[in-house]
Motif scaffolding. Sequence first.
Motif, PDB file in Angstrom:
ATOM      1  N   UNK A 222       8.338  13.833  -6.041  1.00 11.59           N
ATOM      2  CA  UNK A 222       7.927  12.610  -5.834  1.00 11.59           C
ATOM      3  C   UNK A 222       7.329  12.124  -4.744  1.00 11.59           C
ATOM      4  N   UNK A 223       6.343  11.315  -4.765  1.00 10.95           N
ATOM      5  CA  UNK A 223       5.533  11.277  -3.347  1.00 10.95           C
ATOM      6  C   UNK A 223       5.185   9.746  -3.262  1.00 10.95           C
ATOM      7  N   UNK A 224       5.229   9.248  -2.139  1.00 13.97           N
ATOM      8  CA  UNK A 224       4.724   7.842  -1.640  1.00 13.97           C
ATOM      9  C   UNK A 224       3.927   8.234  -0.285  1.00 13.97           C
ATOM     10  N   UNK A 225       2.429   7.508  -0.438  1.00 14.56           N
ATOM     11  CA  UNK A 225       1.598   7.568   0.686  1.00 14.56           C
ATOM     12  C   UNK A 225       1.099   6.376   0.502  1.00 14.56           C
ATOM     13  N   UNK A 226       1.283   5.314   1.739  1.00 17.94           N
ATOM     14  CA  UNK A 226       0.944   3.979   1.712  1.00 17.94           C
ATOM     15  C   UNK A 226       0.508   3.376   3.084  1.00 17.94           C
ATOM     16  N   UNK A 227      -0.677   2.896   3.129  1.00 14.30           N
ATOM     17  CA  UNK A 227      -1.194   2.203   4.332  1.00 14.30           C
ATOM     18  C   UNK A 227      -1.224   0.629   3.992  1.00 14.30           C
TER      19      UNK A 227
END
Length: 233
Positions: A222-227
């Motif tokens: 599982x991955x979250x990459x947010x700007x």
Amino acid sequence: MRNAICWSAVLTMFVAGTARAQATSAPPPAAPAGGGPVEVTPATGSPRWTVDSGETVGAGANVAAAAVGYPGLDLRLIHGLDATTDVNARVGFNYAFEGITRGTRFEFTAQVGIRKELLSFGGNMKLAGHFDPGILFAASPGQFGIKIPIGLEMGIPFGERIILNGSLDLPMFFTFGDFSAFYIPLLFGGGIEYLLEPHIALTGKVKVGPTFITNGGGTQFTLYVLAGVAYKF
């Protein structure tokens, strides 16, 4: 009668003078010796504000925040209840189901939540906990679920404008119907928030870890990459 009045006046002046002398002669509290352990105290709020770190937005403040990346778009409205507590409402539009990196799948989420500052370390670093229950709808195949995420986040300020953060999250959820299961993600994360202006912050965060799935679902990465950006009003 006159003597009694005179003695009363003398006694009153003596008591007042004694109390004043004690107040002025009391020594100030001793400062802690240098090099001692970091003081851990209950959180009391501060002038800083964040959306993803240990600092809440402040009593009576309102913040609109948006972030985009993987797995999609996250929109939030945050309101400060007091100096150390805020509540929020958020919606998400995702193209990857709960951040699971297994193909593309549209998902809509709606949540309400609360964040509370728990501890202050050394007067600057803050630890907060959050709980953000809600619902989710996913397509292909259609699925409904209930979200019960909990987590901890630590904010570490660097100067007046930059706050680094670390997080530990358990964004658990249930799904129902033909594809019912209990999902237990264990996510470790970090990020940064930069105060561009007193009321504008730029944000970035990364969260990674496994998701454990019951009912024969196994384990998924599982991955979250947010700007994003946040505006305080």
